[in-house]
Design an enzyme around this catalytic site. Structure first.
Site: not given
Ligand code: NAD
Length: 337
Positions: A122, A232
């Protein structure tokens, strides 16, 4: 002396659940001086900025914020709210506890997921590769894992375990395939784990096996630490095991600031109707009280909150009842005793 805390009520159902949370904390006697600030659409309305400088300045000063859900405005020129907050305050640890209040499919889940929040896939290093006439013939996203980032997140997980009387840390990885990036995370994790030997147990799981173990026998897990993308995904899986997002709090922790929030969004479909469940933000506020060293009060509020839910007479609609936000909040306050 009351502790200063930045309060960002947020958008949609945010102001109503924030008010409910403030009322419950006040009823429990928490001595907090709320510095009310805006962000999201409320920030755009007031300052034409979803993350106004005044709000960032307040967090710099108080170093602790309680945040309702925010709507990120669509359109050019607006910064992503979460990215801006994470970067400004280097909030490297995303902490998501999930535990059984009313036994459902599982009777006794009590998991704290610690997700690395600043590295991995990310990090935003991505590009397309042109081949011939096709500008998007291929795409590349780079995962960056550092020794520093791995060490501080695994250490955070172990120190959290010690501070909260927990027994075990499970490190989740994919080092069998991603030998360099995930391999470094695992190596560093093992090194940190040795420092805690005899105090906190350590185990390792490969991400795909972990996803299965979580739905087969989640009771075996305690503190779980992993990299950004896996964290996540797993954090939503873990919330789902205990009844979904309505009761899921989260904390974003850095060395110099911490932001506590509900995991759910602004729920535009029910905003302004006095039906939202304030539970996730109330539980986030309990995490905040613990962070501020007021764990006893956090436990008292949790106890009243869980008791109200288990009694089952005053419940919001998402929990199968008919009570409004205000009525549910009153019931929790009454249960504080
Ligand atoms: P959402 O979480 O807002 O809503 C999903 C469903 O859950 C809706 O039916 C909603 O009514 C219900 N719900 C959510 N919270 C509830 C509560 N406390 N009580 C009762 N019901 C509840 O997700 P979404 O609709 O995908 O997103 C709406 C907006 O929220 C978007 O603008 C999104 O960007 C934003 N968002 C913000 C955050 C954040 O600030 N942390 C997180 C997620 C989404």
């Amino acid at each position: 002396m009351p502790t200063p805390v930045t309060l960002i009520p947020g958008d949609g159902i945010g102001p109503s659940i924030a008010e409910a949370t403030v009322r419950i904390l006040a009823a429990a006697g928490a001595e907090i001086e709320w510095d009310r600030q805006v962000a999201g659409m409320a920030g755009v309305a007031r300052w034409n900025d979803p993350i106004p400088e005044a709000t960032l300045d307040s967090i710099r000063r108080t170093r602790v914020a309680l945040k309702g859900p925010l709507e990120t405005p669509v359109g050019e020129g607006f910064r992503s709210i979460n990215v801006a907050l994470r970067k400004t305050f280097d909030l490297y640890a995303n902490v998501r506890p999930a535990y059984t209040i009313v036994p459902g499919r599982f009777a006794d889940i009590d998991i704290v997921l610690v997700r690395e929040n600043t590295e991995g896939l990310y990090i935003g290093v991505e590009h397309y590769v042109r081949i011939g006439d096709d500008p998007k013939a291929a795409a590349e996203s780079v995962a960056i894992i550092t020794r520093h980032g791995s060490e501080r997140i695994v250490r955070y997980a172990f120190e959290y375990a010690l501070a909260h009387g927990r027994k075990k840390v499970t490190l989740v990885h994919k080092a069998n395939i991603l030998k360099f990036s995930q391999g470094l995370f695992l190596d560093v994790g093992r090194m940190v784990a040795r420092e805690f030997e005899g105090r906190v147990q350590f185990e390792e799981r490969i991400i795909d096996a972990m996803a299965m173990h979580l739905v087969m026998r989640p009771e075996q897990f305690d503190v779980v630490v992993t990299t950004n993308l896996f964290g996540d995904i797993l954090s939503d899986e873990v919330s789902g095991l205990v009844g979904g997002m309505g009761l899921a709090p989260g904390a974003n922790i850095g060395a110099n600031a911490a932001i506590f929030e509900a995991v759910h969004g602004t729920a535009p479909d029910i905003a302004g109707k006095n039906v939202a469940n304030p539970g996730a933000l109330v539980l986030a506020a309990c995490m905040m009280l613990e962070h501020l060293g007021d764990g006893t009060r956090a436990q008292r509020i949790r106890h009243a909150f869980e008791g109200t839910i288990r009694a089952g007479t005053v419940l919001t609609r998402d929990l199968g009842g008919t009570a409004g936000t205000d009525e549910f909040t009153d019931a929790v306050i009454a249960a504080l005793g």
